[in-house]
Design a protein around this motif. Structure first.
Motif, PDB file in Angstrom:
ATOM      1  N   ALA A 180     107.848 -15.556  40.041  1.00 51.19           N
ATOM      2  CA  ALA A 180     108.203 -16.488  41.113  1.00 51.19           C
ATOM      3  C   ALA A 180     107.150 -16.462  42.218  1.00 51.19           C
ATOM      4  O   ALA A 180     106.732 -17.505  42.730  1.00 51.19           O
ATOM      5  CB  ALA A 180     109.571 -16.130  41.688  1.00 51.19           C
ATOM      6  N   ALA A 181     106.694 -15.265  42.560  1.00 57.18           N
ATOM      7  CA  ALA A 181     105.665 -15.135  43.605  1.00 57.18           C
ATOM      8  C   ALA A 181     104.366 -15.802  43.149  1.00 57.18           C
ATOM      9  O   ALA A 181     103.740 -16.561  43.898  1.00 57.18           O
ATOM     10  CB  ALA A 181     105.423 -13.656  43.913  1.00 57.18           C
ATOM     11  N   LEU A 182     103.992 -15.542  41.909  1.00 53.33           N
ATOM     12  CA  LEU A 182     102.739 -16.100  41.379  1.00 53.33           C
ATOM     13  C   LEU A 182     102.764 -17.634  41.378  1.00 53.33           C
ATOM     14  O   LEU A 182     101.814 -18.291  41.830  1.00 53.33           O
ATOM     15  CB  LEU A 182     102.515 -15.583  39.950  1.00 53.33           C
ATOM     16  N   VAL A 183     103.863 -18.206  40.877  1.00 52.08           N
ATOM     17  CA  VAL A 183     103.941 -19.672  40.772  1.00 52.08           C
ATOM     18  C   VAL A 183     103.974 -20.313  42.163  1.00 52.08           C
ATOM     19  O   VAL A 183     103.330 -21.339  42.401  1.00 52.08           O
ATOM     20  CB  VAL A 183     105.180 -20.088  39.924  1.00 52.08           C
ATOM     21  N   THR A 184     104.684 -19.679  43.100  1.00 51.33           N
ATOM     22  CA  THR A 184     104.762 -20.229  44.460  1.00 51.33           C
ATOM     23  C   THR A 184     103.405 -20.185  45.149  1.00 51.33           C
ATOM     24  O   THR A 184     102.973 -21.165  45.777  1.00 51.33           O
ATOM     25  CB  THR A 184     105.802 -19.444  45.294  1.00 51.33           C
ATOM     26  N   ARG A 185     102.712 -19.047  45.031  1.00 52.59           N
ATOM     27  CA  ARG A 185     101.375 -18.953  45.633  1.00 52.59           C
ATOM     28  C   ARG A 185     100.392 -19.857  44.884  1.00 52.59           C
ATOM     29  O   ARG A 185      99.442 -20.364  45.461  1.00 52.59           O
ATOM     30  CB  ARG A 185     100.876 -17.504  45.634  1.00 52.59           C
ATOM     31  N   GLY A 186     100.669 -20.060  43.597  1.00 52.36           N
ATOM     32  CA  GLY A 186      99.835 -20.988  42.810  1.00 52.36           C
ATOM     33  C   GLY A 186      99.940 -22.404  43.348  1.00 52.36           C
ATOM     34  O   GLY A 186      98.947 -23.131  43.462  1.00 52.36           O
ATOM     35  N   LEU A 187     101.165 -22.790  43.714  1.00 44.33           N
ATOM     36  CA  LEU A 187     101.373 -24.128  44.284  1.00 44.33           C
ATOM     37  C   LEU A 187     100.615 -24.271  45.609  1.00 44.33           C
ATOM     38  O   LEU A 187      99.982 -25.297  45.873  1.00 44.33           O
ATOM     39  CB  LEU A 187     102.871 -24.393  44.484  1.00 44.33           C
ATOM     40  N   THR A 188     100.661 -23.219  46.432  1.00 45.06           N
ATOM     41  CA  THR A 188      99.920 -23.235  47.707  1.00 45.06           C
ATOM     42  C   THR A 188      98.426 -23.442  47.451  1.00 45.06           C
ATOM     43  O   THR A 188      97.758 -24.190  48.155  1.00 45.06           O
ATOM     44  CB  THR A 188     100.136 -21.885  48.456  1.00 45.06           C
TER      45      THR A 188
END
Length: 309
Positions: free
Chosen positions: A187-195
């Motif tokens: 979840a952290a990876l995908v969210t920071r990926g979106l950023t």
């Protein structure tokens, strides 16, 4: 059907075939061209009102320049459904089509659309985007159905970059799952990926809100969570100890994220854009770090605020 269109689909892979089936089911006259097929490109394109390209990035420039020598109606609409970046120029596919066909409407089609699910007639949605709203609306009608919902959008660059950039994050997500790092990490990876996608997109001139829509966040979620995604598979297999060469040899079709990652690093350096996730994926693909080291690097970055207000 009263308003039947003549649609030419370039590329007979899973994605091209899925789009061809959707248009044909709506009563349009569909012809499909592939390099291996018996029909020439010119024959397939004769009298086409819509030309949709679903060929892999590597072939776009070459096919566009071949078509340039044919006589097309000025009303012909080009649709691009390719996700990738040109290694020579860092251009997106729609930028290539628009440069070659400056006087034609160009529409981008992109969304959370795993071809296998569309072939199984499972419900899905996508986005068609163009600087010419009427062209996007024509394409919307051609492909919309009760199982495939098509939205229009006025930001073609953002829609296209969403589908392109998320492939790099999907490789990282595959690594995350391959190393069994758990739901929190993913979840952290995908969210920071979106950023990171938004940061790159803004630099390119795309609108932030586009990345929170179907072609950005939607496509990111589908690709980062599905073993059907070739880019996810690349990360997953690398995490399992396979080499990049072995992994790519076993894939059915192209994992565009591998090329996109290299082009993106080139652009990020030129423009001075911080891209920590892309950078670690790049180093992993180059064999400079192991999957575990790449993830450790991301976790050990300097602490900072989530947003720069």
């Amino acid at each position: 059907m009263t308003n039947s269109k003549s649609v030419a689909i370039l590329g007979a892979g899973a994605w091209g075939a899925s789009l061809a089936n959707l248009a044909a089911a709506n009563g349009h006259q569909v012809r499909v061209w592939s390099r291996q097929g018996s029909q020439t490109l010119q024959t397939v394109l004769e009298d086409a009102q819509i030309i949709l390209s679903a060929i892999s990035m590597i072939g776009v420039r070459d096919v566009a320049s071949q078509i340039q020598s044919f006589s097309l109606s000025p009303e012909t609409i080009f649709v691009t459904a390719t996700k990738g970046l040109d290694p020579q120029t860092t251009c997106t596919p729609s930028q290539i089509w628009q440069t070659v066909f400056a006087n034609h409407a160009v529409v981008v089609l992109s969304g959370p659309n795993l071809s296998k699910e569309i072939q199984l007639e499972l419900p899905a949605a996508t986005v068609v985007a163009s600087n010419i709203p009427t062209a996007a609306e024509v394409v919307q009608l051609v492909f919309s159905s009760h199982r495939f919902r098509v939205y229009t959008n006025p930001d073609p660059l953002g829609v296209e970059l969403g589908g392109t950039l998320k492939n790099v994050i999907a490789i990282a997500a595959g690594v995350c799952d391959g190393l069994h790092l758990g739901t929190n990490a993913k979840a952290a990876l995908v969210t920071r990926g979106l950023t990171e996608m938004v940061r790159i997109g803004n630099d390119w001139g795309a609108k932030t809100e586009t990345f929170y829509g179907l072609s950005g966040l939607g496509d990111l979620l589908a690709t980062c969570n599905s073993p059907l995604s070739r880019n996810y598979q690349v990360g997953y297999q690398l995490a399992g100890g396979k080499t990049l060469k072995e992994t790519l040899a076993n894939l059915q079709g192209t994992a565009e994220g591998v090329n996109t990652c290299q082009v993106l690093m080139q652009r990020a350096k030129q423009q001075n854009i911080p891209v920590p996730i892309t950078e670690q994926v790049y180093r992993l693909l180059q064999g400079e770090v192991t999957p575990r080291q790449a993830l450790d690097e991301l976790m050990l970055r300097d602490i900072k605020p989530e947003y720069n207000y």
